[in-house]
Design a protein around this motif. Sequence first.
Motif, PDB file in Angstrom:
ATOM      1  N   GLY A   1       0.800  -1.222   0.000  1.00  0.00           N
ATOM      2  CA  GLY A   1       0.000   0.000   0.000  1.00  0.00           C
ATOM      3  C   GLY A   1       0.831   1.269   0.000  1.00  0.00           C
ATOM      4  O   GLY A   1       0.360   2.323   0.436  1.00  0.00           O
TER       5      GLY A   1
ATOM      6  N   GLN B   1      -7.620   4.366  -5.051  1.00  0.00           N
ATOM      7  CA  GLN B   1      -8.791   3.581  -5.425  1.00  0.00           C
ATOM      8  C   GLN B   1      -8.508   2.096  -5.209  1.00  0.00           C
ATOM      9  O   GLN B   1      -7.449   1.588  -5.582  1.00  0.00           O
ATOM     10  CB  GLN B   1      -9.154   3.852  -6.884  1.00  0.00           C
ATOM     11  CG  GLN B   1     -10.429   3.168  -7.348  1.00  0.00           C
ATOM     12  CD  GLN B   1     -10.683   3.384  -8.820  1.00  0.00           C
ATOM     13  OE1 GLN B   1      -9.736   3.489  -9.599  1.00  0.00           O
ATOM     14  NE2 GLN B   1     -11.950   3.449  -9.207  1.00  0.00           N
ATOM     15  N   ASP B   2      -9.457   1.405  -4.603  1.00  0.00           N
ATOM     16  CA  ASP B   2      -9.274  -0.006  -4.279  1.00  0.00           C
ATOM     17  C   ASP B   2      -8.939  -0.812  -5.528  1.00  0.00           C
ATOM     18  O   ASP B   2      -9.680  -0.787  -6.519  1.00  0.00           O
ATOM     19  CB  ASP B   2     -10.555  -0.549  -3.629  1.00  0.00           C
ATOM     20  CG  ASP B   2     -10.374  -1.961  -3.096  1.00  0.00           C
ATOM     21  OD1 ASP B   2      -9.278  -2.271  -2.606  1.00  0.00           O
ATOM     22  OD2 ASP B   2     -11.336  -2.748  -3.176  1.00  0.00           O
TER      23      ASP B   2
END
Length: 256
Positions: free
Chosen positions: A153, A199-200
């Motif tokens: 991430g 954004q996922d």
Amino acid sequence: MAVRLDEKPAGEARQRKPRARNSPPRSPVTRQSARATRNSEIVYRDLRDAIINVTLPPGTSLVEKDITETYGISRTPVREAILRLAEERLVDVVPKSGTFVARIPVTELQEAIVARKALEEVCVREATAKASKSQLMALRAVIQRERELAEAGNEQAFHEADNAFHAGIASAGGYPGIWTMIEKIRVQVERYRRLTLPQDGRMEMIVAEHAAVLDAIEQGNADAAVAAMTSHLNKLQIDIGTFQDLWPDYFLFDVK
């Protein structure tokens, strides 16, 4: 704590070498001018990075007094930095109202994406024909790094790796200067891209798209490589409407 950019080391006057007999006198104006230029460059770079990274989002007010206090400098270099940012359309200077981080101009954004696709097509075709094994291995390593960063991430490092992949293709094609050209026209694209990364699943999708481009290059299929790159870059253009809906105040819809 304020950073004092214009302080001199203690004892500087005593350590200065004597002036040669026939040399012109030292000009304090020149020294002050050089210091102001250096300070202006530092402020410009810091603000520019923060605007592009969306640390300073569109609409943020830039207060000259606060900036001068943060850096411990006079207003002149701050004003010079802001003028440069205004020329790049990264800030808006509104008379009697203040200075604000500019919104992302949609028309300019779309045009930059179109120009980038045309330039990257050249790089991909040439990379398919010319890339060495070591260059292909280096690109594969970049994709692996992207995959690890996506899992962690780490958006900032992923963004840098993403740029490294595209720059690597330009270099493999023998056109590193084309990536330099792309960097000059993609300022607004960079701001937009930083909005898309959280954004996922976005980073994972980019990794897959980069892998498809590289697979085609390694197979020597230039048409497939170009198609994969075009599809990858088209996602940016197609998704503009989605992000306009999410952050309507971040975009300028009509720049004409």
